[in-house]
Design a protein around this motif. Structure first.
Motif, PDB file in Angstrom:
ATOM      1  N   ILE A 137     -25.553 -14.591  -7.396  1.00  0.00           N
ATOM      2  CA  ILE A 137     -24.812 -14.604  -8.658  1.00  0.00           C
ATOM      3  C   ILE A 137     -24.660 -13.188  -9.186  1.00  0.00           C
ATOM      4  O   ILE A 137     -23.588 -12.778  -9.636  1.00  0.00           O
ATOM      5  CB  ILE A 137     -25.543 -15.483  -9.704  1.00  0.00           C
TER       6      ILE A 137
ATOM      7  N   GLU B 139     -12.917 -18.257  -9.083  1.00  0.00           N
ATOM      8  CA  GLU B 139     -14.161 -17.495  -9.186  1.00  0.00           C
ATOM      9  C   GLU B 139     -15.172 -18.253 -10.039  1.00  0.00           C
ATOM     10  O   GLU B 139     -16.373 -18.238  -9.763  1.00  0.00           O
ATOM     11  CB  GLU B 139     -13.898 -16.107  -9.773  1.00  0.00           C
ATOM     12  N   TRP B 140     -14.675 -18.928 -11.050  1.00  0.00           N
ATOM     13  CA  TRP B 140     -15.558 -19.744 -11.871  1.00  0.00           C
ATOM     14  C   TRP B 140     -16.234 -20.810 -11.003  1.00  0.00           C
ATOM     15  O   TRP B 140     -17.438 -21.047 -11.104  1.00  0.00           O
ATOM     16  CB  TRP B 140     -14.753 -20.388 -13.002  1.00  0.00           C
TER      17      TRP B 140
ATOM     18  N   VAL C  31     -24.569 -21.142  -9.057  1.00  0.00           N
ATOM     19  CA  VAL C  31     -25.484 -21.575 -10.113  1.00  0.00           C
ATOM     20  C   VAL C  31     -26.177 -22.861  -9.667  1.00  0.00           C
ATOM     21  O   VAL C  31     -27.361 -23.076  -9.949  1.00  0.00           O
ATOM     22  CB  VAL C  31     -24.719 -21.782 -11.438  1.00  0.00           C
ATOM     23  N   GLY C  32     -25.452 -23.689  -8.910  1.00  0.00           N
ATOM     24  CA  GLY C  32     -26.076 -24.898  -8.344  1.00  0.00           C
ATOM     25  C   GLY C  32     -27.271 -24.535  -7.480  1.00  0.00           C
ATOM     26  O   GLY C  32     -28.328 -25.163  -7.562  1.00  0.00           O
TER      27      GLY C  32
ATOM     28  N   ALA D  18     -29.052 -21.774  -7.719  1.00  0.00           N
ATOM     29  CA  ALA D  18     -30.086 -21.194  -8.578  1.00  0.00           C
ATOM     30  C   ALA D  18     -30.765 -22.267  -9.428  1.00  0.00           C
ATOM     31  O   ALA D  18     -31.827 -22.022  -9.995  1.00  0.00           O
ATOM     32  CB  ALA D  18     -29.484 -20.125  -9.485  1.00  0.00           C
ATOM     33  N   HIS D  19     -30.151 -23.428  -9.505  1.00  0.00           N
ATOM     34  CA  HIS D  19     -30.692 -24.510 -10.311  1.00  0.00           C
ATOM     35  C   HIS D  19     -31.938 -25.112  -9.658  1.00  0.00           C
ATOM     36  O   HIS D  19     -32.737 -25.775 -10.310  1.00  0.00           O
ATOM     37  CB  HIS D  19     -29.608 -25.582 -10.467  1.00  0.00           C
TER      38      HIS D  19
ATOM     39  N   PHE E 167      -9.386 -16.793 -12.062  1.00  0.00           N
ATOM     40  CA  PHE E 167     -10.450 -17.215 -12.980  1.00  0.00           C
ATOM     41  C   PHE E 167     -11.027 -18.555 -12.539  1.00  0.00           C
ATOM     42  O   PHE E 167     -12.248 -18.715 -12.449  1.00  0.00           O
ATOM     43  CB  PHE E 167      -9.876 -17.298 -14.391  1.00  0.00           C
TER      44      PHE E 167
ATOM     45  N   LEU F 242     -14.887 -30.067 -15.857  1.00  0.00           N
ATOM     46  CA  LEU F 242     -15.117 -30.388 -17.264  1.00  0.00           C
ATOM     47  C   LEU F 242     -15.636 -29.194 -18.060  1.00  0.00           C
ATOM     48  O   LEU F 242     -15.155 -28.931 -19.155  1.00  0.00           O
ATOM     49  CB  LEU F 242     -16.078 -31.577 -17.369  1.00  0.00           C
ATOM     50  N   PRO F 243     -16.619 -28.443 -17.493  1.00  0.00           N
ATOM     51  CA  PRO F 243     -17.166 -27.370 -18.323  1.00  0.00           C
ATOM     52  C   PRO F 243     -16.164 -26.267 -18.623  1.00  0.00           C
ATOM     53  O   PRO F 243     -16.363 -25.516 -19.552  1.00  0.00           O
ATOM     54  CB  PRO F 243     -18.315 -26.826 -17.477  1.00  0.00           C
ATOM     55  N   VAL F 244     -15.092 -26.136 -17.865  1.00  0.00           N
ATOM     56  CA  VAL F 244     -14.219 -24.985 -18.136  1.00  0.00           C
ATOM     57  C   VAL F 244     -12.968 -25.401 -18.901  1.00  0.00           C
ATOM     58  O   VAL F 244     -12.483 -24.681 -19.759  1.00  0.00           O
ATOM     59  CB  VAL F 244     -13.916 -24.211 -16.852  1.00  0.00           C
TER      60      VAL F 244
ATOM     61  N   PHE G 190     -18.871 -19.268  -8.820  1.00  0.00           N
ATOM     62  CA  PHE G 190     -20.064 -19.051  -9.640  1.00  0.00           C
ATOM     63  C   PHE G 190     -20.805 -20.356  -9.852  1.00  0.00           C
ATOM     64  O   PHE G 190     -22.026 -20.421  -9.756  1.00  0.00           O
ATOM     65  CB  PHE G 190     -19.678 -18.466 -10.999  1.00  0.00           C
ATOM     66  N   ARG G 191     -20.040 -21.403 -10.119  1.00  0.00           N
ATOM     67  CA  ARG G 191     -20.689 -22.676 -10.373  1.00  0.00           C
ATOM     68  C   ARG G 191     -21.455 -23.149  -9.143  1.00  0.00           C
ATOM     69  O   ARG G 191     -22.557 -23.687  -9.251  1.00  0.00           O
ATOM     70  CB  ARG G 191     -19.663 -23.718 -10.779  1.00  0.00           C
TER      71      ARG G 191
ATOM     72  N   LEU H 115     -29.797 -16.678  -7.374  1.00  0.00           N
ATOM     73  CA  LEU H 115     -29.668 -15.743  -8.492  1.00  0.00           C
ATOM     74  C   LEU H 115     -29.184 -14.383  -8.006  1.00  0.00           C
ATOM     75  O   LEU H 115     -28.313 -13.770  -8.619  1.00  0.00           O
ATOM     76  CB  LEU H 115     -31.001 -15.592  -9.221  1.00  0.00           C
TER      77      LEU H 115
END
Lengths: 625, 304
Positions: free
Chosen positions: A407, A382-383, A390-391, A393-394, A379, A487-489, A386-387, A404
């Protein structure tokens, strides 16, 4: 001095091959030594390697630790493994030593020696059961592809040597970034190809699902957990750390290869009935996921975006460790299933949770981890991957759209992996046995090592922060605070609340206070053949992705009343091995044709060859003058 | 203050979940010309199940018994991580990626439980819901594409503040909303993807994995099913909907939005038929395509 000690231990283990217990003990010591040395290198090591032939740097220390961890648990496992043969005891320590050489090597020749001996020792390990013809064939395919990959790597390294006038890796690390763009691209192409072949990325994957299942379980777990990771190690060390910024095409290509490998790897895994082959295809998938992290790091270097570099590197390295843990856990569990039942065909298994509850628990935990589900380690990594995406795709423009797309591919891969492991653990361990047969009791060391790996994977899934902190220090140029990264997770909160929540609801619903009743099958007697099999579970996927699988089926109806009232049905079906048929078959055919052509001048008589020698000498004299 | 609002929000969301489910069922019945059950009926059903004796099939193991608890725990955790009133303290985990992983965890255990029954129906349901997941997950990532444009780490933040400063950004927002709605219909297990009211083996998906459950396990599973609906409605409105500046007002707004969405769903369901199983890939492709279009417009087109 430490390396000297490790090598002495390894050679002692080789010498002790006749005494199983001593050999295993020495193997275990060697592996634990590797973990300790790697850990030391991560905590206290200098950021740059010294001048010797075998040196430790933080990146190498990380891979050494991964290798040592897998090797120690597989040594423990071998204590009770039924197939622990003499050849295993002879070649396995050598295999470990050559992998350590590859990791610690500090110049070209040491590296290539280690790389080649790694290939050869693993070839002997894969062909442990060489009396079976299919095993020998798998071994040869593996050997040929490894040799091709080694030659490509050697070519790439020689290009590096020619331009930097040194075979010393510490010199490469200092001066590699200053190479001209064109040279860098050549090196990137060659080394990327070579290391990619060894890690089994698609389309160079065909050896992997053959070689891994052919080998005994401890060897499969080492090959899948540690050896293919050395390809990733090579890419990171030489391509990203040494070369630095390259043409922007390359990291984008790495991302594309990673996406294709992860998606196709899991799609092929879904169609497998052999548990170990299924796991081997999942190694391809996970190498793809690691490559996505590597690619994000590369994009970060080329686009001068330090945050992407940090996230990509941490994601790739952490997933390397995590995959090593849960994949060896799953391979070892598969080996235990084989020892317990004598087969690996999932359609003949079922209900093993009753007879081997510990292995079942380990396999289900490993399934959760490999599907990237909390609270296990998969987890977290893989998180992070993904992050990283997402960077990308930002941002804006094409790169964001590419991000994207990646992702979405990774999301699809994750969902398919979940499906595949619901199928694998469900069909093998849950429900009712599909075939009765003798069940061998399992020794404690098998269950213990599998559950030990599961415990490590759970701990890393809940409290990954200390290790992530270590990875973060590997590349001092791009350091991001671990706090900010995770931090986000907040894995301790997520994992802790999840465990507490399950416990609370299980207590509320009083899971122990139940009555057992026959299951519902529309009022008829339920039997094991009514259960979903591996093939019926994935039927919808096979139909949806028909363009990739090209499924075919053949039904024969027999009996007096056929075709409407057949008494017997013969069914056969399968999928087309696309890569083998449309890529490898033509290449193989071409090579075979070329070698047949050469027989015209290779007739065998000695006089002919003498004439060739004479002719060549004459030609050289004529040309050189 | 933020903590109190979040705590109250979580409690309210978990508590009203069966009621929201009931609203959808009632409105659907009325639109079809039936009287239908009262919106609170599900509470009585759950209460009835809770007090009944609990049985398990003879071939099942601890996996089967634990699955309802895992579903419920992961859904409650999802609710806890959603900033229901639009804001949570930064040190609290509130992340879309985590949310998707938790949804996948719930699906994984439902699948395992289905196979653990050792019967045909469980395997059928397990196969169908996990296959459905392979459509839902990538489409959800695409549908929320514009969220990646706003927050670089996938944090659950209201997009409204970022998107209303120019009229051009209204279109990506609208596309994302449509796409999210399509995907959530599937994730809730509602028409046109799955029909919660069916018990025909040809058509049931999620229901097939619940077929062997009764008693307390069924009660938990039904509550979890309703909670999944409520949690994801709240999530969608937090991300895509308007926000007040007051937290309490936001909380009230969420309740109204949830009830309205449930009503709309009931009306919509009375007008839809179930799609064929093998048409679902096209359904998800359309949802993902709409989301990608929104992302493409929000990222400024192809301009480098």
């Amino acid at each position: 001095m430490v390396t000297g000690g490790l090598f002495t231990l390894g050679l002692m283990a080789v010498v002790a091959y006749r005494w199983p217990r001593w050999s295993l003990l020495l193997n275990l010591l060697l592996s634990l030594g590797a973990v300790a040395y790697g850990g030391y290198g991560l905590w206290h090591g200098s950021p740059t390697a010294g001048p010797g032939p075998l040196e430790l740097s933080p990146l190498r220390a990380w891979f050494l630790m991964v290798l040592g961890l897998v090797a120690s648990l597989s040594s423990w496992y071998r204590w009770g493994y039924h197939d622990d043969q003499v050849s295993l005891r002879l070649w396995l320590p050598l295999f470990l030593l050559s992998m350590m050489t590859v990791i610690l090597a500090n110049n070209l020749w040491v590296f290539m020696t280690g790389w080649e001996s790694m290939t050869i020792t693993s070839f002997f390990l894969v062909t442990t059961h060489h009396e079976r013809p299919d095993v020998l064939k798998s071994g040869y395919i593996y050997l040929v592809m490894s040799q091709v990959s080694a030659m490509v790597i050697l070519a790439g390294m020689l290009v590096m040597d020619t331009h930097l006038h040194s075979v010393d890796f510490s010199v490469w690390a200092q001066r590699g970034a200053a190479l001209p763009r064109g040279t860098k691209s050549l090196i990137f192409g060659l080394l990327g190809l070579g290391f990619g072949m060894k890690s089994g990325v698609i389309p160079f994957h065909v050896w992997l699902p053959r070689a891994h299942p052919a080998a005994p379980a401890p060897v499969s777990s080492l090959m899948s957990g540690a050896m293919i990771k050395l390809g990733i190690f090579g890419m990171l060390q030489f391509l990203l750390f040494d070369l630095g910024p390259t043409a922007r095409l390359w990291p984008l290509l790495v991302l594309a290869v990673g996406a294709v490998s992860s998606l196709l790897g899991v799609l092929y895994a879904l169609m497998e009935h052999d548990l170990k082959r299924l796991l081997a295809y999942h190694s391809i998938e996970n190498i793809g996921i690691i490559l996505l992290g590597v690619g994000v790091m590369g994009v970060g270097i080329d686009w001068h975006h330090p945050a992407w570099v940090a996230v990509g590197l941490v994601a790739a390295l952490f997933h390397t460790l995590n995959h090593a843990i849960f994949k060896s856990q799953l391979f070892l569990a598969a080996g235990a299933v084989e020892q317990h039942t004598g087969t690996l065909d999932v359609d003949h298994l079922g209900g093993l949770l009753r007879t081997i509850p510990g292995i079942a628990l380990g396999f289900i935990a490993g399934s959760l981890a490999i599907s990237g589900l909390p609270p296990f380690n998969g987890f977290v990594s893989e998180w992070l991957t993904f992050r990283g995406l997402v960077g990308l795709a930002h941002g804006t423009g094409l790169l964001a759209l590419y991000g994207l797309g990646l992702i979405m591919v990774l999301g699809l891969t994750g969902a398919l992996a979940g499906l595949c492991f619901v199928k694998a653990s469900g069909v093998v361990f849950l429900g009712e046995p599909r075939q009765a047969g003798p069940r061998q009791p399992l020794p404690a060391s098998l269950t213990g090592s599998v559950l030990g790996l599961a415990a490590i994977s759970l701990i890393l899934g809940v409290i990954p922060q200390p290790l992530l902190h270590l990875i973060n220090g590997i590349d001092p140029a791009y350091r991001l605070s671990t706090e900010g990264l995770l931090l986000p997770v907040r894995t301790p909160i997520i994992g802790g609340l999840l465990v507490v929540g399950v416990a609370v609801f299980a207590g509320l619903s009083r899971v122990w206070d139940v009555r057992t009743v026959p299951r519902w099958s529309c009022g008829r007697e339920a039997d094991a053949s009514m259960q979903y099999t591996s093939a019926s579970f994935t039927k919808a996927i096979r139909t949806t992705f028909a363009v990739i699988y090209r499924p075919h089926r053949h039904v024969v109806r027999l009996g007096p009343g056929a075709p409407d009232f057949p008494t017997r049905l013969l069914y056969s079906g399968g999928t087309v091995p696309v890569w083998e048929r449309y890529l490898y078959r033509p290449v193989y055919g071409f090579l075979w044709g070329m070698s047949r052509l050469s027989t015209r001048i290779q007739r065998g008589p000695v006089r002919l060859y003498l004439a060739y020698v004479l002719g060549t000498v004459g030609l050289m004299l004529a040309l050189l003058h | 203050m933020v903590w109190i609002v979040q705590g109250v929000g979580v409690a309210v969301l978990v508590a009203v979940a069966p009621w929201m489910w009931g609203i959808a069922q009632t409105v659907k019945a009325r639109c079809q010309g039936r009287r239908g059950p009262a919106p609170g009926q599900l509470y009585w059903i759950i209460r009835k199940h809770w007090h009944k004796e609990t049985t398990v099939p003879d071939r099942s193991s601890w996996v089967f018994r634990l699955a309802p608890s895992v579903s419920m725990a992961s859904l409650v955790l999802i609710v806890i991580t959603i900033p229901i009133a639009g804001r949570v303290p930064p040190e609290w985990p509130h992340n879309m990626l985590t949310l998707f992983f938790l949804l996948a965890l719930e699906r994984f255990w439902s699948g395992l439980a289905g196979l653990d029954t050792g019967g045909t129906f469980g395997g059928l349901g397990a196969s169908r819901i996990t296959t459905l997941g392979t459509g839902i997950e990538p489409a959800l990532f695409a549908a929320l594409g514009i969220a990646w444009q706003v927050s670089g780490d996938g944090a659950i933040v209201p997009l409204a503040a970022h998107l209303t400063n120019g009229s051009a950004s209204l279109l990506p927002w609208a596309l994302a909303s449509v796409s999210v709605a399509l995907v959530l219909l599937a994730e809730w297990g509602r028409l046109p993807v799955d029909n919660p009211d069916t018990h025909l083996e040809l058509t049931m998906m999620h229901e097939a994995t619940l077929l062997e459950y009764d008693g307390r396990f069924l009660a938990l599973s039904e509550w979890a099913m309703a909670l999944k609906f409520t949690a994801l409605v709240a999530f969608a409105w937090v991300v895509l909907g308007p926000q007040f500046s007051s937290l309490w007002a936001n909380l009230g707004l969420r309740i109204v939005e949830m009830a309205a969405t449930a009503g709309a769903l009931g009306w919509l369901e009375s007008r839809l038929t179930k799609l064929r199983y093998f048409q679902l890939p096209a359904y998800f492709a359309v949802a993902a395509g709409i989301g990608m279009l929104g992302f493409y417009l929000a990222s400024g087109g192809l301009g480098l």
